[in-house]
Enzyme design. Structure first.
Site, PDB file in Angstrom:
ATOM      1  N   LEU A   1       0.813  -1.216   0.000  1.00 34.00           N
ATOM      2  CA  LEU A   1       0.000   0.000   0.000  1.00 34.00           C
ATOM      3  C   LEU A   1       0.847   1.269   0.000  1.00 34.00           C
ATOM      4  O   LEU A   1       0.449   2.300  -0.519  1.00 34.00           O
ATOM      5  CB  LEU A   1      -0.926   0.013   1.220  1.00 34.00           C
ATOM      6  CG  LEU A   1      -1.959  -1.115   1.296  1.00 34.00           C
ATOM      7  CD1 LEU A   1      -2.722  -1.031   2.618  1.00 34.00           C
ATOM      8  CD2 LEU A   1      -2.937  -1.046   0.125  1.00 34.00           C
ATOM      9  N   GLY A   2       2.010   1.221   0.632  1.00 33.53           N
ATOM     10  CA  GLY A   2       2.876   2.399   0.717  1.00 33.53           C
ATOM     11  C   GLY A   2       4.226   2.017   1.264  1.00 33.53           C
ATOM     12  O   GLY A   2       4.413   0.941   1.841  1.00 33.53           O
TER      13      GLY A   2
ATOM     14  N   GLY B   1       7.955   3.742   3.130  1.00 35.19           N
ATOM     15  CA  GLY B   1       8.649   4.874   3.742  1.00 35.19           C
ATOM     16  C   GLY B   1      10.136   4.599   3.850  1.00 35.19           C
ATOM     17  O   GLY B   1      10.671   3.673   3.222  1.00 35.19           O
TER      18      GLY B   1
ATOM     19  N   ASP C   1       0.398  14.038  17.237  1.00 33.38           N
ATOM     20  CA  ASP C   1       0.644  14.288  15.812  1.00 33.38           C
ATOM     21  C   ASP C   1      -0.682  14.313  15.051  1.00 33.38           C
ATOM     22  O   ASP C   1      -0.815  13.703  13.994  1.00 33.38           O
ATOM     23  CB  ASP C   1       1.572  13.208  15.243  1.00 33.38           C
ATOM     24  CG  ASP C   1       2.213  13.634  13.908  1.00 33.38           C
ATOM     25  OD1 ASP C   1       2.230  14.854  13.627  1.00 33.38           O
ATOM     26  OD2 ASP C   1       2.679  12.751  13.164  1.00 33.38           O
TER      27      ASP C   1
END
Length: 598
Positions: free
Chosen positions: A14-15, A17, A134
């Site tokens: 999905l992603g 980093g 955050d």
């Protein structure tokens, strides 16, 4: 790509980093789709592994103890060989950030519905001892049916945990509270500030504080007020503006103290009808819909909501009085009211009526002659005017005394800034001629390291500002270029290119190679690019004449990153300046205690 993590089947990526990957997975036992966030432990520098893995486990621990319809559920934390992972609820939704990036303008009712869900989740989280720290649009998911889900508790603080120390700056700049920028302890009111920023963005379509780098944003957050009203949207209701402004107050104690309180006043603001609304025709009422129940107004319907500011203020004061009674403040105020009545009584005794002016002084009661020892004996002498004159003189004396005291405080700040400038002007000149080696290592990540640095081309800048009738020093800024022997190689797993660019931009690290061209080539496992050998170190002493101290804003001062602290003007001594100078030229690894401890 992995086929399995623990019991979970991996379906797709999905992603990705800097250190990990997010997958769509499947739990074959419960037969449900999950999202799996993973970190490859071997990709982490050994010196940082403990903190990063602790933070990753803390995310699972923080979110795992929360069960709420507006919080992404965490199912499991696990480790499989070299990979640590968190299995969590798979949410088919869109980040709020994407809506804002598309400049979607939400209707007020829709904004309130989303904000209410967000704040309800925060109230639940805070009541269970978890501070998110955050809150930002990219951590808020909105499903197709309008349900809000808070995600990513990666830097959350659990109240019983000591993992995050005071002095650590964590968060996303545009949504960080002033206390987070200053490295102070963050509590539930920091989340409330961030939620206030999101409300601001709903109302105006813009973030309150923006800038080309973290330092500029930090300066604005600490020193500027958000332009919420006429500058951006003159049609904004006053009541909603007041709610957003209170949520974003600089001092935590001036904000809403709980998310529940935030919701309460948000609803009061929305439900308060304007006086003009009573004169609206039935046709206008049909067009605008009912302002009493924002939940009934869906996407695409009118967002016209009218407000009765008088009614809003009354409700606000009634609620405050109720809170004051519970806290004991009401008793103090009642004593103050009694004192005020005594003063008013004395004032009325002080003022003579026209009938009493004609009465001889001897005929006055003892108490009156005591109040007016020089009572007028003739009609053309006014006791009222004499009393007002004395009051005016006392008020003028008080203002002059306060002004003199303020100028004294301003003078301390100004003198301290002048001492800093007087020290650094010759310091910069001499050190530029020597060009010393700086025995300090800077790490961008585990593989990107700047070492064997040399001092290059330092500059100093200062500016005056006019305050009352004096020209005072606004700031003194020192900028130094540190230079490695040659370009530094940046090598990291492929991730979103814009994220990497923004990280480098914040730290002012320049890229030599064309990253956009590299991104168009067939995807490799690693992104490799060269960074320029030099980078800036900056320290800015900003005069804070309101609080009579100095804000010190630093960039890359001891390591890559930004920090801010306060400095007492009396601490700017020759010894302090010597210690700071010794640190800057690399002869010491310790910043002066006055900066570290603030």
């Amino acid at each position: 790509m992995l086929n399995k993590l623990g019991k979970y089947e991996i379906r797709r990526e999905l992603g990705r980093g800097a250190m990990g990957i997010v997958y769509e997975g499947y739990d074959p036992f419960i037969e449900r789709t999950v999202a799996i966030k993973s970190i490859q432990k071997s990709m982490i520098d050994k010196s940082e592994a403990g903190e990063i893995l602790s933070r990753f486990r803390r995310e699972a621990q923080a979110a795992g103890r929360l069960t709420h319809p507006n919080i992404v559920s965490v199912y499991e934390y696990g480790e499989d060989g070299d990979v640590a992972f968190i299995a969590m609820e798979f949410v088919a939704g869109t980040e709020l950030r994407e809506h804002f990036d598309r400049t979607t303008r939400f209707k007020i009712n829709d904004s309130v519905i989303i904000m209410t869900q967000l704040l309800d989740a925060l109230e639940y989280s805070h009541s269970h001892g978890v501070i998110h720290r955050d809150i930002k649009p990219s951590n808020i998911l909105i499903t197709e049916d309008g349900q809000v889900k808070i995600a990513d508790f990666g830097i959350a603080k659990i109240e019983s945990s000591e993992l995050t120390q005071i002095g650590t700056v964590l968060g996303t700049p545009s949504y960080m509270s002033p206390e987070q920028f200053m490295g102070l302890a963050a509590d539930r009111r920091s989340d409330i500030y961030s939620a206030g920023v999101i409300l601001y963005q709903f109302l105006t379509g813009e973030r309150p504080f923006t800038g080309s780098n973290m330092t500029i944003i930090m300066h604005k957050v600490l020193n500027h007020a958000p332009a919420l009203r006429s500058k951006l949207n003159p049609d904004l209701p006053d009541a909603l503006c007041k709610v957003a402004e209170k949520a974003m107050a600089k001092q935590p104690e001036d904000r809403f103290q709980t998310a529940a309180e935030f919701i309460k006043y948000l609803k009061i603001a929305v439900e308060s009808p304007a006086p003009e609304a009573r004169a609206f025709s039935a046709e206008a009422t049909k067009i605008s819909g009912s302002a009493q129940d924002p939940q009934k107004i869906g996407v695409g319907q009118s967002s016209i909501i009218d407000f009765n500011m008088d009614d809003f203020e009354v409700r606000l004061k009634e609620s405050q009085r109720e809170a004051d009674r519970k806290s004991g403040i009401a008793d103090i105020q009642e004593q103050q009211d009694n004192s005020l009545r005594e003063v008013n009584l004395g004032f009325h005794q002080f003022i003579l009526s026209q009938e009493s002016v004609a009465i001889p002084a001897a005929a006055l009661p003892v108490s009156d002659t005591h109040i007016l020892p020089a009572a007028p004996a003739v009609l053309n002498e006014s006791g009222l005017l004499a009393g007002l004159a004395r009051e005016a003189k006392e008020s003028l004396d008080s203002r002059q005394s306060a002004l003199q005291e303020s100028r004294t405080r301003d003078g301390r700040v100004n003198d301290a800034l002048n001492r800093i400038a007087k020290f650094f002007n010759p310091f910069i000149r001499h050190v530029n001629e020597v060009g010393p080696a700086i025995n300090r290592t800077y790490r961008y990540d585990a593989r990107t390291i700047y070492s064997s640095l040399k001092w290059r081309d330092a500059t100093i800048e200062s500016r005056k500002q006019s305050l009352f009738d004096a020209a005072l020093t606004d700031f003194v800024a020192l900028s130094i270029n540190l230079c490695a022997p040659g370009p530094v190689l940046l090598k990291r797993p492929w991730g979103p290119l814009e994220t990497i660019k923004k990280e480098l931009q914040v730290l002012k690290l320049r890229v030599i190679d064309d990253m956009d061209a590299a991104s168009k080539k067939p995807k490799q496992e690693w992104l490799e690019t060269r960074l320029a050998a030099d980078f800036p170190v900056q320290i800015k002493f900003q005069g804070n004449y309101t609080e009579s101290n100095i804000n010190v804003v630093c960039l890359n001062i001891a390591a890559f990153g930004a920090s801010v602290c306060k400095l007492d003007p009396d601490d700017v001594t020759p010894a302090f300046l010597d210690d700071l100078g010794i640190f800057l030229i690399g002869r010491s690894d310790k910043l002066p205690a006055q900066l570290r401890c603030v």
